[in-house]
Design a protein around this motif. Sequence first.
Motif: not given
Length: 322
Positions: A63-67, A95-101, A107-108
Amino acid sequence: MFPTVRMRRLRNNDATRRLVRETTLNVDDLVYPLFVCPGESVKRPIKSMPGCFHFSPDKIIEEAKEIAHMGIPAIMLFGLPETKDPTGSDASNESGPLCNAIRNIKKSVPELLIITDVCLCAYTDHGHCGVISNGKVDNDRTIALLAKTALAHANAGADMVAPSDMMDGRVNAIRRLLDEKAFEQVGIMSYSAKFASAYYGPFRDAAGSSPAWGDRRAYQMDPANGKQAMREMQQDIEEGADIIMVKPALAYLDIIANARRRFDLPIAAYNVSGEYMMLNAAAEAGLIDHNATIMETMLSFKRAGTDIIITYFAKEVAKLLQ
């Protein structure tokens, strides 16, 4: 005087209208909000907000790549917790979902600006935006936890943090801690004038952040108060905010316009979930032209003085601007 002066001369054809247009809308004005949830390979439609989704930290990458490919420069991330408790401790879980996202996106898609919402409401078991003491939100205990949450986001790679809690002094607390930990370049977009609005319903369903009891009128602003909004913005500026925000946007264009006349900081407007769904529902009923109304609404924010528009319509607007 008419007939010498004819205002319609400058509306006579498209080229002339474009030449004299006072307000313009650009893809660079847009921020797209996204919801991050626990799990893997999750892209789950949000029932209360058609067209929006819950993404797991791995699934949000595409989704981030598309944006980014669409030219939208920034996203705003909202996290859903793995667990809830009275103090919203999972909000600062690195280590939660938000920080992992955040880490996955950086990185991508390193060119995409990541802004993170900083609040405790989605993480507390009572749904309020801070720690409860004697039946009320404890302002000073809460701001320490908000600063800790902002630091966790910065450690994960966030470019900017956006405190949305409306506690007094939270911008100062966040700025001090970020600077102390060598994150001087992480900006603060403050929800400076966030009103206790009826327009937040769909979002609260999406984020699981509805209060279990009472309401948020003791800390969010009274919709009747415009002068107080200017004081809130001034205080946040003095505490170190880089960008000030008005939320909601559509029913508060006067607040945006007054802020534009008074302050020289960038101003953001949050086109909130209720506004999004109100327009979508009217379009689905065949009562309005969907695309034309979106663009007219966006222009109204810009005309009032907004520099940055946070909107669930960002991807649609970007396509319409092509």
